[in-house]
Motif scaffolding. Structure first.
Motif, mmCIF file in Angstrom:
data_model
loop_
_atom_site.group_PDB
_atom_site.id
_atom_site.type_symbol
_atom_site.label_atom_id
_atom_site.label_comp_id
_atom_site.label_asym_id
_atom_site.label_seq_id
_atom_site.Cartn_x
_atom_site.Cartn_y
_atom_site.Cartn_z
ATOM 1 N N GLU A 82 45.014 36.905 42.270
ATOM 2 C CA GLU A 82 44.605 38.264 41.885
ATOM 3 C C GLU A 82 43.571 38.821 42.865
ATOM 4 O O GLU A 82 43.611 40.010 43.225
ATOM 5 N N LYS A 85 45.360 39.791 46.016
ATOM 6 C CA LYS A 85 46.125 41.012 45.786
ATOM 7 C C LYS A 85 45.219 42.235 45.773
ATOM 8 O O LYS A 85 45.546 43.275 46.370
ATOM 9 N N TYR A 88 44.163 43.000 49.266
ATOM 10 C CA TYR A 88 45.265 43.615 50.004
ATOM 11 C C TYR A 88 45.411 45.090 49.648
ATOM 12 O O TYR A 88 45.568 45.959 50.518
#
Length: 281
Positions: A82, A85, A88
């Motif tokens: 997580e 992510k 990103y």
């Protein structure tokens, strides 16, 4: 009192009794060893079969510890995924915002340059008549060269041995207009009798030092560049905050917080009508 024979006999009896005791002890020791060995073998078989309590209890504790650590590792893995992510997505969002900001800045810069170019062309158009005598003279000379006895057909403007039409047709309208304006200015310089004499310009004393060099503005000992935030101050008015978008040789374009754009002439800074300074807030 005992004589020597009695003593010898007594000693022999003691030795026999000691030998028997030693033999019994050895037999018991061997028997105990065999029993303990059989017990150890039986316990080993229980451990191999997975039935010994001494093996099952530590095994259960190890399995419980393994399940806890596996669960913690799974939770940590999900958190790491997580986090990666989110990082990103943050990078993508930052890249998009940077791209949009650069696009807006580039758009403002190009628009300001085009507006400046159009303004100069408009000034040149009002100051010099581009539909001038040179164009009319060229048309009249072409009419004179026309043969009256030839059929009424359109002739090419230029001959095949003169490649100028290709260069002219490849230029943009604004470039043609700039070239034509330059030619007219040169002709006006060569023919001073066609130009009205201008009154002498009085040199004004500049209160502040301001000039533009290579896309930057120098004002009262400080340099200002495109994209910097400044504070513009005018007499009898409240100071305003703005962002510099374009710096030309004689003017500075800036954008207000509400999105509107305006320009400020460098001559106004020199005369003291406006003053600027860096806004560090």
């Amino acid at each position: 009192e005992m004589d020597d024979e009695d003593c010898e006999r007594r000693r022999m009896e003691c030795l026999d009794e000691m030998s028997n005791l030693e033999k019994q002890f050895t037999d018991l020791k061997d028997q105990l060893y065999k029993e303990r060995l059989s017990q150890v073998d039986a316990k080993l078989q229980e451990v191999i079969a997975g039935k010994a309590p001494e093996y099952l209890e530590p095994l259960a504790a190890l399995q419980e510890n393994m399940q806890i650590r596996t669960k913690v590792a799974g939770i940590y893995r999900e958190l790491c995924l997580e986090s990666v992510k989110n990082k990103y997505e943050c990078e993508i969002q930052a890249s998009r915002q940077h791209c949009e900001s650069e696009k807006l800045l580039l758009y403002d810069t190009v628009q300001s340059e085009l507006e400046e170019k159009i303004r100069r062309l408009e000034e040149d158009r009002h100051s010099i008549d581009i539909t001038s005598e040179l164009w009319n003279d060229e048309l009249q000379s072409r009419k004179k060269r026309k043969d009256p006895f030839s059929p009424d057909k359109k002739k090419p403007v230029f001959s095949l041995t003169f490649p100028r039409p290709y260069i002219v047709y490849m230029l943009q309208d604004l470039d043609i207009l700039e070239d034509w304006t330059t030619i007219r200015k040169a002709m006006a310089t060569l023919g001073p009798h066609r130009v009205k004499p201008e009154p002498p310009v009085k040199l004004e004393k500049h209160l502040h030092s301001a000039r533009s060099e290579e896309g930057r503005l120098y004002y009262d000992g400080e340099w200002y560049g495109r994209g910097q935030t400044i504070c513009i101050d005018k007499k009898d008015e409240c100071p305003i905050s703005a962002i510099i978008t374009t710096i030309n040789h004689d003017e500075v374009w800036f954008k207000r917080p509400d999105g509107s754009k305006s320009k400020l002439y460098i001559s106004q800074l020199q005369k003291g009508k406006y003053s600027i300074k860096h806004n560090h807030n």
